[in-house]
Every structure is written in structure tokens, then in C-alpha cells.
Design a protein around this motif. Sequence first.
Motif, PDB file in Angstrom:
ATOM      1  N   VAL A 246       0.851  -1.197   0.000  1.00 51.73           N
ATOM      2  CA  VAL A 246       0.000   0.000   0.000  1.00 51.73           C
ATOM      3  C   VAL A 246       0.882   1.241   0.000  1.00 51.73           C
ATOM      4  N   TYR A 247       0.621   2.156  -0.938  1.00 53.16           N
ATOM      5  CA  TYR A 247       1.455   3.346  -1.083  1.00 53.16           C
ATOM      6  C   TYR A 247       1.308   4.308   0.092  1.00 53.16           C
ATOM      7  N   ARG A 248       0.065   4.627   0.482  1.00 52.75           N
ATOM      8  CA  ARG A 248      -0.139   5.602   1.550  1.00 52.75           C
ATOM      9  C   ARG A 248      -1.213   5.114   2.524  1.00 52.75           C
ATOM     10  N   MET A 249      -0.959   5.327   3.801  1.00 52.66           N
ATOM     11  CA  MET A 249      -1.940   5.007   4.836  1.00 52.66           C
ATOM     12  C   MET A 249      -2.016   6.152   5.835  1.00 52.66           C
ATOM     13  N   GLU A 250      -3.208   6.370   6.366  1.00 53.48           N
ATOM     14  CA  GLU A 250      -3.401   7.375   7.410  1.00 53.48           C
ATOM     15  C   GLU A 250      -4.319   6.794   8.480  1.00 53.48           C
ATOM     16  N   LEU A 251      -4.061   7.172   9.717  1.00 46.29           N
ATOM     17  CA  LEU A 251      -4.899   6.755  10.835  1.00 46.29           C
ATOM     18  C   LEU A 251      -5.400   7.993  11.561  1.00 46.29           C
ATOM     19  N   MET A 252      -6.730   8.137  11.597  1.00 41.06           N
ATOM     20  CA  MET A 252      -7.374   9.216  12.341  1.00 41.06           C
ATOM     21  C   MET A 252      -8.130   8.609  13.513  1.00 41.06           C
ATOM     22  N   VAL A 253      -8.065   9.258  14.669  1.00 41.71           N
ATOM     23  CA  VAL A 253      -8.918   8.905  15.802  1.00 41.71           C
ATOM     24  C   VAL A 253      -9.700  10.155  16.173  1.00 41.71           C
ATOM     25  N   ASP A 254     -11.015  10.029  16.115  1.00 40.91           N
ATOM     26  CA  ASP A 254     -11.896  11.193  16.189  1.00 40.91           C
ATOM     27  C   ASP A 254     -11.469  12.171  15.089  1.00 40.91           C
ATOM     28  N   ASP A 255     -10.978  13.339  15.434  1.00 47.84           N
ATOM     29  CA  ASP A 255     -10.554  14.269  14.380  1.00 47.84           C
ATOM     30  C   ASP A 255      -9.057  14.577  14.453  1.00 47.84           C
ATOM     31  N   SER A 256      -8.305  13.656  15.025  1.00 47.52           N
ATOM     32  CA  SER A 256      -6.863  13.862  15.159  1.00 47.52           C
ATOM     33  C   SER A 256      -6.112  12.837  14.308  1.00 47.52           C
ATOM     34  N   LEU A 257      -5.120  13.324  13.602  1.00 48.79           N
ATOM     35  CA  LEU A 257      -4.276  12.454  12.794  1.00 48.79           C
ATOM     36  C   LEU A 257      -3.171  11.891  13.685  1.00 48.79           C
ATOM     37  N   LEU A 258      -3.143  10.567  13.843  1.00 52.48           N
ATOM     38  CA  LEU A 258      -2.128   9.929  14.673  1.00 52.48           C
ATOM     39  C   LEU A 258      -0.919   9.470  13.866  1.00 52.48           C
ATOM     40  N   TYR A 259      -1.181   9.091  12.596  1.00 49.30           N
ATOM     41  CA  TYR A 259      -0.125   8.378  11.858  1.00 49.30           C
ATOM     42  C   TYR A 259      -0.368   8.489  10.366  1.00 49.30           C
ATOM     43  N   LEU A 320     -16.794   6.293  23.540  1.00 46.00           N
ATOM     44  CA  LEU A 320     -16.412   5.682  22.269  1.00 46.00           C
ATOM     45  C   LEU A 320     -15.408   6.575  21.544  1.00 46.00           C
ATOM     46  N   TYR A 321     -14.389   5.955  20.970  1.00 44.83           N
ATOM     47  CA  TYR A 321     -13.401   6.651  20.144  1.00 44.83           C
ATOM     48  C   TYR A 321     -13.550   6.135  18.713  1.00 44.83           C
ATOM     49  N   ARG A 322     -13.718   7.063  17.775  1.00 42.41           N
ATOM     50  CA  ARG A 322     -13.900   6.695  16.372  1.00 42.41           C
ATOM     51  C   ARG A 322     -12.522   6.555  15.708  1.00 42.41           C
ATOM     52  N   VAL A 323     -12.257   5.371  15.163  1.00 41.87           N
ATOM     53  CA  VAL A 323     -10.976   5.078  14.517  1.00 41.87           C
ATOM     54  C   VAL A 323     -11.213   4.904  13.018  1.00 41.87           C
ATOM     55  N   GLU A 324     -10.389   5.555  12.203  1.00 42.31           N
ATOM     56  CA  GLU A 324     -10.570   5.447  10.752  1.00 42.31           C
ATOM     57  C   GLU A 324      -9.227   5.315  10.049  1.00 42.31           C
ATOM     58  N   TYR A 325      -9.096   4.253   9.250  1.00 40.89           N
ATOM     59  CA  TYR A 325      -7.950   4.073   8.367  1.00 40.89           C
ATOM     60  C   TYR A 325      -8.312   4.542   6.961  1.00 40.89           C
ATOM     61  N   THR A 326      -7.421   5.298   6.346  1.00 45.37           N
ATOM     62  CA  THR A 326      -7.549   5.668   4.938  1.00 45.37           C
ATOM     63  C   THR A 326      -6.353   5.088   4.192  1.00 45.37           C
ATOM     64  N   LEU A 327      -6.638   4.272   3.178  1.00 44.44           N
ATOM     65  CA  LEU A 327      -5.600   3.646   2.366  1.00 44.44           C
ATOM     66  C   LEU A 327      -5.708   4.190   0.956  1.00 44.44           C
ATOM     67  N   ARG A 336     -11.639   3.383   2.810  1.00 45.84           N
ATOM     68  CA  ARG A 336     -11.686   3.814   4.209  1.00 45.84           C
ATOM     69  C   ARG A 336     -12.342   2.738   5.064  1.00 45.84           C
ATOM     70  N   TYR A 337     -11.804   2.585   6.275  1.00 41.24           N
ATOM     71  CA  TYR A 337     -12.309   1.597   7.210  1.00 41.24           C
ATOM     72  C   TYR A 337     -12.499   2.278   8.563  1.00 41.24           C
ATOM     73  N   ARG A 338     -13.712   2.174   9.099  1.00 41.70           N
ATOM     74  CA  ARG A 338     -14.025   2.872  10.335  1.00 41.70           C
ATOM     75  C   ARG A 338     -14.558   1.874  11.366  1.00 41.70           C
ATOM     76  N   PHE A 339     -14.090   2.015  12.598  1.00 39.37           N
ATOM     77  CA  PHE A 339     -14.604   1.210  13.700  1.00 39.37           C
ATOM     78  C   PHE A 339     -14.448   2.020  14.987  1.00 39.37           C
ATOM     79  N   PHE A 340     -14.962   1.474  16.085  1.00 38.57           N
ATOM     80  CA  PHE A 340     -14.921   2.183  17.365  1.00 38.57           C
ATOM     81  C   PHE A 340     -14.220   1.332  18.414  1.00 38.57           C
ATOM     82  N   VAL A 341     -13.521   1.999  19.305  1.00 42.11           N
ATOM     83  CA  VAL A 341     -13.041   1.354  20.520  1.00 42.11           C
ATOM     84  C   VAL A 341     -13.678   2.088  21.699  1.00 42.11           C
ATOM     85  N   LYS A 342     -13.876   1.365  22.798  1.00 39.27           N
ATOM     86  CA  LYS A 342     -14.582   1.929  23.939  1.00 39.27           C
ATOM     87  C   LYS A 342     -13.635   2.080  25.128  1.00 39.27           C
ATOM     88  N   GLY A 343     -13.536   3.310  25.629  1.00 34.22           N
ATOM     89  CA  GLY A 343     -12.732   3.545  26.814  1.00 34.22           C
ATOM     90  C   GLY A 343     -13.414   2.970  28.045  1.00 34.22           C
TER      91      GLY A 343
END
Length: 559
Positions: A246-259, A320-327, A336-343
Motif C-alpha cells: 500500500v502506497y499511503r496510509m493514514e490513521l485518524m482517531v476522532d478528528d486527530s491524525l495519529l499516523y 467511544l473513540y472513532r478510529v478510521e484508516y484511509t488507504l 476507508r475503514y471505520r470502527f470504534f473502541v470503547k474507553g
Amino acid sequence: MIRYIRIILLLFVLFLNMPLKADNKDFSLPFDFPVLFSGNFAELRSNHFHGGVDFKTQGVTGKLVHAVADGYVSRVTVAPGGYGNAMYVTHYNGYTTVYGHLEKFMPAIETLVRERQYRDETFSVDISFGQDEFPVKRGDVISLSGNTGYSFGPHLHFEVRETENNELVNPLFFYKEQVRDTKPPKAYAVALYPRSGKGSVARSNRRVIRKIDGTSLRDTIAVWGEVGFGVKALDFMDNTSNNYGVYRMELMVDDSLLYSSTMDRVAFSENRLINAWVDYEAYYMRGEWFMRSHLLDNNPLRLLSVDDNRGWLRVDEERLYRVEYTLADLHGNVSRYRFFVKGERCDVQPVNSGAGQYFCWDTDNELRELGMRLKIPKGELFEDATLHVERTEKPHALSDRYNLNGVTHPLWRGCELSIRLKNTPLDDHKKYYIRYVRGSGGYGVGGTIKDGWITANISSLGCYEAAMDTVPPVVRPINEKQWGRNGFLSFYMSDSETGIKSYKGYIDGQFTLFKFSSKNVRLTCNLRAEGISRGTHQLRLVVTDRAGNETIIEKTFKY
């Protein structure tokens, strides 16, 4: 408002990770037929990134390979493995292109290589040329495609390097318009990692893996403290069933870019950092490639970009924290792939070294066991690790066996291992070596003896013991009855202990070139190509391993 902030952040990241500026007019194609790839740049490979792209050659060898721009042939190499027959062309635009697994070079260079092989009495050669020796123009035929070296099917391995620093850059920048790609990347599973001593996933301190169902996960996973993510994903192109990195990947949690990661360039010195990026345990144990979206403590890989917390998510609220991968690929296909994790608040398990020894990645470390010393310098581990040794006593062996139970803790460049020899029945120190043991197999890693200890540099942790090699290489004729008919002398050649160091073939007392292929351990001589006349001849083949053991084959054959 949040939506606009997110768009701005994404645009900012795209700007920071823009690919190298490259005009596809700088390079033409190396072939005169449509482009299809069997491999792309920076694909995940064992201990390294794929350094170029693999052009398909329509399932055959012998296709004309053209120079992609004006320049000069600066180097050619011939080797039984690796790139096999390879050509390097230095161009006037600041790049050098590399063509690997070739069948033949241009005639003038083919002649020169042959002369060097006979002069030095060796199959492997490495020859450099000056700017005025072999100039080429864009479109000139410089070689024929092949399947030599460590290649398991006809193709052309093609690299683009910056001449000044020898760094590899993505060749697809130059050929984007010539490739049809309407297929987006696809993710298959995600992994969640609790940070050691700081996080929890599903109320445990162990990694959790979940398959992706469509574009999400079936369940919501409870997390607390600091957690990281990883993804298993591949890319695809039109008109072929191959898969790619995969050429490019991004990870967002809520509205913050982590990676984010962008496969645009890599240096050779960074290759083993692949083991810090991927989930090495998943690869080592099951052959699965999970790409971490957080950085281990010692991972300076430039392909990756993270936030101030190195891509780790801090979960300190019960929500709930919204997690989203963009490939995305280089052609703009996106998934795009979206899922949630629960604190969920819970106790985080502290770091527990147990019976082992705790090693810090940023200090020099030494581990001592009865009859064994392991020295891991600062910066060789990618993160702190607890290591321990299982010693198996072997009373009548050269040494005890030591299982360094840190096989899932990879090393960057390597470290020093010393093992005490319990006895040395032979005076010839060349016969002794340290052996890596895995299951019923293994291989030698070398070693030198001093004061009753044998020491070697090892590139990975695992199970080791001292060994002695007194067994000569195995050399066995293949289809000997057909030699005279087909004009090929063929042998199976291998050494399971210290490995083959050299071989030389002589026909009627004269050195004659034999070619060795490491992928199928075959040694062959084309009698016609080597100018051997019809008649009865005497063959002498001398094969030597790295411990100095020799196998000599002497035969009379008719051709």
C-alpha cells in the motif's frame, strides 16, 4: 466546523507527504510492450523493503530491455543469487537505474564480463565503468530480460536511485500515466496493541487481532491507557491478479491524525527497520504482515510520520473513540475503514521482567549465562525487552545449546554472541563455527576462536550452539547420461553447514566457466558456449566450503 478542520488537516498531511517531484518524461519505458507489474516499490519482504518494481515480461525471458534515458553504463554485476545479472545505468538527470535478473548484457559488455570471469577464474564479477566507456541513449537496447539470481519467474527488477546518495525512490512516479489502476487498496484485519506498562486492550496486556467485516469490525473493543493500532492490507492493479504494498496510509482517531506512511523513498541502511514497523511476532510465527500505526521507541524510519505521542492513542475517558484508516495508491484510489473502541477504566498491568533480564534499547546490554555471553549494543533493539536464556546441557558436544528466548525481539544490525567450547578435538580452528538452530534445520553464522570461546556476530536472536564442520560439500551429477547429447554438464551442489565458499571447473586442464544458481542449487556448464569441441574430455571440479573442506569430482565424458 469539525468537518472543515479535518479536511484542512488531511490536506496538510498530503502536502507534507507529497511524492518526489518527477516528470514521467524523464524516463521512457524499458520495454516496448504494455506495462504490468508483479511487484511494486517498498513491498514488505523478509528483513527488507522491495527496492524497486518488477516488470512482467509476458512469461518469457529474452525480451529487449531499453535504456530509459541518456546516460552511461556505470556498473555490471553477476552473482548466483540476489539480482543475478544486473546492470546499472547512470543518467544525467541525477538518477541511476538498475536492471536485475537479466539474461544477457549488451554484446560489448557481455564479452568483457566473460573475459573477466576467465581472467579471475570466477563466475561472480562486479565491474565498474567510467562515463566515456559505455554511453547509452534513451531507447538503446542494453540487455535481454531474464530469470537469473534469486528470481522465481521471468521478470525485470527495476530500480531508480538518486545518484548522489544511492537512495531508492519509487519508480512508479515516472510511469504513473503508463499504468492502469482503478482498484483501491483493501484492508483485511486490524490489530490493537497495549503499550507495555501503560495500556490495556480487552482488559489484558496482550495484542488483539480482529478481521475486518466489510469496512468495519463486528465488535467494539474495550481499551484503556495508551494503545496502538496496526493493519493488514494489500493493494491491487488492473489486468493482473498480483497484489502489492500500500502506497499511503493514514490513521485518524476522532478528528486527530495519529499516523501516516508514504512509500516514496528508502535508504539501504533503513531496510532492517522494517522489523520495527511490522508486527514482527505475527510475521515470525504466522507469516502475517501487520503494519504498525505507532512507533516503537527506536524506529527512525522516514517512511512513517506520527503525532507527538508517536502514534499511540491515549484513552483516558470512558466513551467511544472513532478510529478510521484511509488507504490510498499513487493513482488516487482510496478506501476507508471505520470502527470504534470503547474507553473502559481498568488496572494496567505493570512491566514484569519475570525470570529474565530487562534490556533497554538505549543502553549497552550484556547477558551472561554459564558458558555464554551476549552483548547487545545501544540502539540494536527496537524497544525495551525482557530476555532470558534456556540452556540445554550437552555433555559430549562442543558446547551446550542456548535458546535466547527473544526471537520475537528483532535486531537492527546485529550483536555479538560468544559460546564457551567444552572441547576442541581438531587443531584446525577453521572447522569450528556457531550454528543457528531452528527445528531440525539451521545454518552457520561463522565464528572465531580465542581463549576457549567462539564468537560470532548474529543478526537475530534465537537458538545457538557451537558446531564443527568436517563434512565436504555435496556435489552430485544430474542426468549424466544426457551430457553428451544436450551439451550441458549439470550438478546439484550444496553445503548444509558452513556453506559453499568457492568452486572451480576445469576441462582438459583448462579453467572452464560453470554457472551457479542459488535458487535451485544447480551448477551448470554450457559446453558449446564455452567453446568445448566434440570428443572425449576430462572434467575436474573442485568445490570448497567455508571450513576448508573440499569435494573433488573427476570424470571422463563424451560430447
